[in-house]
Design a protein around this motif. Structure first.
Motif, short mmCIF file in Angstrom:
data_model
loop_
_atom_site.label_atom_id
_atom_site.label_comp_id
_atom_site.label_asym_id
_atom_site.label_seq_id
_atom_site.Cartn_x
_atom_site.Cartn_y
_atom_site.Cartn_z
N SER A 133 0.83 -1.20 0.00
CA SER A 133 0.00 0.00 0.00
C SER A 133 0.87 1.26 0.00
O SER A 133 2.06 1.21 0.33
CB SER A 133 -0.91 0.01 1.23
OG SER A 133 -0.13 0.10 2.40
N ASP A 134 0.26 2.36 -0.36
CA ASP A 134 0.94 3.66 -0.37
C ASP A 134 0.76 4.39 0.95
O ASP A 134 1.07 5.56 1.06
CB ASP A 134 0.42 4.53 -1.51
CG ASP A 134 0.82 3.99 -2.87
OD1 ASP A 134 1.90 3.36 -2.96
OD2 ASP A 134 0.07 4.20 -3.83
N TYR A 135 0.23 3.70 1.96
CA TYR A 135 0.03 4.32 3.26
C TYR A 135 0.64 3.44 4.35
O TYR A 135 0.88 2.26 4.16
CB TYR A 135 -1.46 4.56 3.55
CG TYR A 135 -2.31 3.32 3.51
CD1 TYR A 135 -2.42 2.48 4.63
CD2 TYR A 135 -3.03 2.98 2.37
CE1 TYR A 135 -3.20 1.35 4.59
CE2 TYR A 135 -3.82 1.84 2.33
CZ TYR A 135 -3.89 1.03 3.44
OH TYR A 135 -4.67 -0.10 3.41
N ALA B 23 -4.10 7.85 -1.19
CA ALA B 23 -3.54 6.88 -0.25
C ALA B 23 -4.02 7.16 1.17
O ALA B 23 -4.30 6.21 1.93
CB ALA B 23 -2.02 6.89 -0.31
#
Length: 96
Positions: free
Chosen positions: A2-4, A50
């Motif tokens: 994930s981008d988070y 995100a």
């Protein structure tokens, strides 16, 4: 991937803390309690998509919708009486 990033902690320690607090407050009735309390999980992400994805990831099992509260902030909350449990995503420039 994930981008988070979700900033989470030790689950067993977290669950023990409120129990200890309740025991303490029960044993000490003269201790003042707040009118409202909040506990939040924080999401780190540079992009707004995100950030929203991270908040939704936490919000889905809570059964509450993610909210866009403006200016790159997202959150979701579930109330348990006067105590709120939630998730917050703050834009990177505001975390400085």
């Amino acid at each position: 991937m994930s981008d988070y990033v979700i900033r989470s902690g030790d689950r067993a320690a977290f669950l023990a803390g409120p129990r200890e607090l309740v025991d303490f407050l029960t044993a000490n009735p003269t201790v003042v309690v707040p009118r409202h309390a909040s506990v939040a999980v924080l999401v780190d992400a540079s992009g707004s998509i995100a950030r929203r994805d991270g908040v939704e990831f936490v919000a889905v099992p809570l059964g509450v919708p993610a909210a866009d509260i403006g200016e790159g902030y997202f959150n979701a909350w579930l109330d348990f009486g006067p105590i709120s449990y939630g998730v917050i995503a703050v834009p990177p420039q505001e975390r400085q």
